[in-house]
Design an enzyme around this catalytic site. Structure first.
Site, PDB file in Angstrom:
ATOM      1  N   THR A 105       0.850  -1.174   0.000  1.00 57.93           N
ATOM      2  CA  THR A 105       0.000   0.000   0.000  1.00 57.93           C
ATOM      3  C   THR A 105       0.892   1.233   0.000  1.00 57.93           C
ATOM      4  O   THR A 105       2.123   1.119  -0.159  1.00 57.93           O
ATOM      5  CB  THR A 105      -1.014  -0.071   1.174  1.00 57.93           C
ATOM      6  N   GLY A 164     -11.713  11.211 -10.498  1.00 58.17           N
ATOM      7  CA  GLY A 164     -10.396  10.929  -9.948  1.00 58.17           C
ATOM      8  C   GLY A 164      -9.452  10.420 -11.018  1.00 58.17           C
ATOM      9  O   GLY A 164      -9.879   9.906 -12.077  1.00 58.17           O
ATOM     10  N   ALA A 165      -8.147  10.566 -10.755  1.00 53.60           N
ATOM     11  CA  ALA A 165      -7.135  10.090 -11.703  1.00 53.60           C
ATOM     12  C   ALA A 165      -5.900   9.591 -10.950  1.00 53.60           C
ATOM     13  O   ALA A 165      -4.824   9.496 -11.506  1.00 53.60           O
ATOM     14  CB  ALA A 165      -6.759  11.212 -12.661  1.00 53.60           C
ATOM     15  N   ASN A 208      -0.307  -3.878  -6.177  1.00 50.44           N
ATOM     16  CA  ASN A 208      -0.800  -3.870  -4.791  1.00 50.44           C
ATOM     17  C   ASN A 208      -0.757  -5.257  -4.167  1.00 50.44           C
ATOM     18  O   ASN A 208      -1.071  -5.414  -2.988  1.00 50.44           O
ATOM     19  CB  ASN A 208      -2.216  -3.293  -4.701  1.00 50.44           C
ATOM     20  N   ALA A 237      -6.277   4.655  -7.448  1.00 52.83           N
ATOM     21  CA  ALA A 237      -7.524   3.879  -7.482  1.00 52.83           C
ATOM     22  C   ALA A 237      -8.230   4.075  -8.821  1.00 52.83           C
ATOM     23  O   ALA A 237      -8.718   3.110  -9.428  1.00 52.83           O
ATOM     24  CB  ALA A 237      -8.433   4.293  -6.323  1.00 52.83           C
ATOM     25  N   GLY A 285     -17.436   1.191  -0.734  1.00 52.00           N
ATOM     26  CA  GLY A 285     -16.006   0.874  -0.808  1.00 52.00           C
ATOM     27  C   GLY A 285     -15.632  -0.463  -0.193  1.00 52.00           C
ATOM     28  O   GLY A 285     -14.567  -1.006  -0.495  1.00 52.00           O
ATOM     29  N   ASP A 292      -6.705  -4.193  -7.139  1.00 52.32           N
ATOM     30  CA  ASP A 292      -7.645  -3.127  -6.752  1.00 52.32           C
ATOM     31  C   ASP A 292      -8.782  -3.017  -7.768  1.00 52.32           C
ATOM     32  O   ASP A 292      -9.959  -3.029  -7.417  1.00 52.32           O
ATOM     33  CB  ASP A 292      -6.941  -1.765  -6.691  1.00 52.32           C
ATOM     34  N   LYS A 317       3.461   1.179  -3.913  1.00 50.85           N
ATOM     35  CA  LYS A 317       2.818   0.471  -5.039  1.00 50.85           C
ATOM     36  C   LYS A 317       3.623   0.551  -6.348  1.00 50.85           C
ATOM     37  O   LYS A 317       3.564  -0.361  -7.162  1.00 50.85           O
ATOM     38  CB  LYS A 317       1.405   1.018  -5.269  1.00 50.85           C
TER      39      LYS A 317
HETATM   40  P1  NDP Z   1      -4.424   9.324  -4.895  1.00 48.69           P
HETATM   41  O1  NDP Z   1      -3.835  10.270  -3.931  1.00 48.69           O
HETATM   42  O2  NDP Z   1      -3.545   8.609  -5.878  1.00 48.69           O
HETATM   43  O3  NDP Z   1      -5.547  10.106  -5.771  1.00 48.69           O
HETATM   44  C1  NDP Z   1      -6.512  10.908  -5.131  1.00 48.69           C
HETATM   45  C2  NDP Z   1      -7.525  11.398  -6.152  1.00 48.69           C
HETATM   46  O4  NDP Z   1      -8.531  12.147  -5.454  1.00 48.69           O
HETATM   47  C3  NDP Z   1      -6.946  12.354  -7.197  1.00 48.69           C
HETATM   48  O5  NDP Z   1      -7.640  12.201  -8.416  1.00 48.69           O
HETATM   49  C4  NDP Z   1      -7.236  13.733  -6.577  1.00 48.69           C
HETATM   50  O6  NDP Z   1      -7.336  14.756  -7.543  1.00 48.69           O
HETATM   51  C5  NDP Z   1      -8.600  13.473  -5.984  1.00 48.69           C
HETATM   52  N1  NDP Z   1      -8.941  14.396  -4.909  1.00 48.69           N
HETATM   53  C6  NDP Z   1      -8.519  14.356  -3.617  1.00 48.69           C
HETATM   54  N2  NDP Z   1      -9.059  15.364  -2.911  1.00 48.69           N
HETATM   55  C7  NDP Z   1      -9.843  16.057  -3.784  1.00 48.69           C
HETATM   56  C8  NDP Z   1     -10.670  17.212  -3.650  1.00 48.69           C
HETATM   57  N3  NDP Z   1     -10.807  17.845  -2.491  1.00 48.69           N
HETATM   58  N4  NDP Z   1     -11.351  17.638  -4.737  1.00 48.69           N
HETATM   59  C9  NDP Z   1     -11.222  17.011  -5.937  1.00 48.69           C
HETATM   60  N5  NDP Z   1     -10.448  15.921  -6.110  1.00 48.69           N
HETATM   61  C10 NDP Z   1      -9.772  15.455  -5.050  1.00 48.69           C
HETATM   62  O7  NDP Z   1      -5.253   8.291  -4.026  1.00 48.69           O
HETATM   63  P2  NDP Z   1      -5.721   6.817  -4.442  1.00 48.69           P
HETATM   64  O8  NDP Z   1      -6.256   6.871  -5.830  1.00 48.69           O
HETATM   65  O9  NDP Z   1      -4.676   5.826  -4.113  1.00 48.69           O
HETATM   66  O10 NDP Z   1      -6.916   6.578  -3.426  1.00 48.69           O
HETATM   67  C11 NDP Z   1      -8.151   7.253  -3.572  1.00 48.69           C
HETATM   68  C12 NDP Z   1      -9.151   6.656  -2.620  1.00 48.69           C
HETATM   69  O11 NDP Z   1      -9.413   5.299  -2.999  1.00 48.69           O
HETATM   70  C13 NDP Z   1      -8.669   6.597  -1.163  1.00 48.69           C
HETATM   71  O12 NDP Z   1      -9.655   7.186  -0.373  1.00 48.69           O
HETATM   72  C14 NDP Z   1      -8.576   5.127  -0.838  1.00 48.69           C
HETATM   73  O13 NDP Z   1      -9.036   4.864   0.453  1.00 48.69           O
HETATM   74  C15 NDP Z   1      -9.531   4.524  -1.848  1.00 48.69           C
HETATM   75  N6  NDP Z   1      -9.164   3.147  -2.193  1.00 48.69           N
HETATM   76  C16 NDP Z   1     -10.077   2.188  -1.900  1.00 48.69           C
HETATM   77  C17 NDP Z   1      -9.813   0.885  -2.181  1.00 48.69           C
HETATM   78  C18 NDP Z   1     -10.827  -0.138  -1.827  1.00 48.69           C
HETATM   79  O14 NDP Z   1     -10.508  -1.327  -1.952  1.00 48.69           O
HETATM   80  N7  NDP Z   1     -12.036   0.247  -1.427  1.00 48.69           N
HETATM   81  C19 NDP Z   1      -8.547   0.464  -2.832  1.00 48.69           C
HETATM   82  C20 NDP Z   1      -7.669   1.566  -3.142  1.00 48.69           C
HETATM   83  C21 NDP Z   1      -7.979   2.852  -2.803  1.00 48.69           C
HETATM   84  P3  NDP Z   1      -6.019  15.540  -8.070  1.00 48.69           P
HETATM   85  O15 NDP Z   1      -5.405  14.638  -9.113  1.00 48.69           O
HETATM   86  O16 NDP Z   1      -6.583  16.786  -8.616  1.00 48.69           O
HETATM   87  O17 NDP Z   1      -5.133  15.735  -6.873  1.00 48.69           O
END
Ligand code: NDP
Length: 289
Positions: free
Chosen positions: A69, A132-133, A94, A136, A250, A109, A73
């Site tokens: 994690t 999101g990008a 992962n 996940a 989730g 994932d 990763k």
């Molecule tokens: P990252 O940090 O790689 O990406 C976060 C994403 O969220 C980016 O696209 C970011 O946008 C966006 N973001 C965060 N805050 C804001 C905001 N205030 N407004 C708009 N966009 C926002 O994180 P991960 O992708 O690794 O994880 C994302 C979520 O997925 C986590 O909460 C994690 O818990 C969950 N997850 C769940 C899993 C499951 O099995 N249920 C497995 C893996 C992850 P920007 O690019 O603009 O910063």
């Protein structure tokens, strides 16, 4: 005669930092117990500077695999012997699996998400909006494209990150993918079948954070999925239910990626309900999925 004594368990675990709040041990060991597997899943705090040593240590101690994690990763890849198809497309791992002494990196994932989603809808030919990008969103985008999604609109705050994911999907899959920069409340276009939050908005402790979408654009024929495992009942989940949508929380994704990991490691298909119940005890009750 008494059964032969064996005090040597098979070992797996998770490497991360911070990792103390990672709940996967509760979920995975519940499955090991239920299926009488004499295995252990260790929650291991590994500093980025020590990752190479940790992987060598896992090899030396005969680990059957381990999850990775944040922040490992991507960095773990250089310490592995090979990658599965999804992990190679995403450039992130992962779940590491010891196959005949070789450590192979997989990414479960997105596969876990797809399993959860398939319980409600056939992905083939469906049109997606994916918020999101990050890691996940990347995992989910690649797997839904490989599962035959007709189109994906990536909606992200950072344009650079969003466009990178769009380019990856257009280059590596046959699903048509477009980017929309997230400004103000996003209105879900007509004809969308599935809406996915793959951002970290709503994750504990920031539980009152709200996804900037026009709630009135959600309609009952849509499926809405949220990746946030803690708390499972996010604002988005609640709003989508109120709009009459089918919902996946989730925990659905987390449980199903755990199921796939256990299958890879042990060859046993674990009972997802047992794993979900263990997580519900940790997080409080969510929705089916
Ligand atoms: P990252 O940090 O790689 O990406 C976060 C994403 O969220 C980016 O696209 C970011 O946008 C966006 N973001 C965060 N805050 C804001 C905001 N205030 N407004 C708009 N966009 C926002 O994180 P991960 O992708 O690794 O994880 C994302 C979520 O997925 C986590 O909460 C994690 O818990 C969950 N997850 C769940 C899993 C499951 O099995 N249920 C497995 C893996 C992850 P920007 O690019 O603009 O910063």
């Amino acid at each position: 005669m008494a059964e032969e004594l064996n005090f040597k368990q098979e070992l797996v675990g998770v490497f991360g930092k911070p990792v103390a709040e990672n709940p996967t041990q509760a979920m995975v060991e519940a499955a090991f117990g239920y299926h009488h597997l004499d295995w252990r899943y260790l929650t291991l705090e590994v500093d980025p500077a020590d990752l190479g040593d940790a992987v060598r240590g896992a090899r030396a101690m005969g680990f059957r695999g381990f999850n990775c994690t944040i922040p490992h990763k991507v960095a773990v890849i250089e310490h592995l012997d090979g990658l599965g198809e999804s992990a190679s497309t995403m450039g992130a791992v992962n779940c590491v699996v010891n196959r005949d002494g070789k450590f192979i990196g997989e990414n479960t994932d997105g596969k876990g998400f797809v399993t959860a989603l398939k319980s409600l809808v056939d992905i083939s030919g469906k049109r997606f909006v994916l918020f999101g990008a990050g890691g996940a969103a990347r995992a989910i985008g690649v797997e839904i494209a490989l599962a035959g999604a007709a189109s994906i609109i990536i909606v992200n705050r950072s344009e650079v990150r969003g466009r990178e994911l769009v380019e990856l999907l257009n280059a590596r899959t046959s699903t048509r993918t477009d980017f929309v920069k997230w400004e103000g409340d996003f209105s879900i276009p007509e004809g969308i079948d599935v809406v996915v939050n793959a951002t970290s908005i709503g994750l504990y402790p920031d539980v009152d954070a709200v996804l900037a979408i026009d709630i009135d654009s959600l309609s009952p024929e849509m499926v809405v999925a949220d990746v946030i495992p803690n708390p499972p009942r996010t604002r988005l989940v609640q709003d989508a239910e109120a709009a009459g949508c089918k919902v996946i929380d989730g925990l659905g994704m987390l449980v199903n990626q755990g199921v796939i990991g256990i299958e890879y490691w042990t060859g046993v298909t674990p009972d997802a309900a047992v794993m979900r119940a263990a997580l519900e005890e940790v997080f409080g009750k969510g929705d089916e999925g």
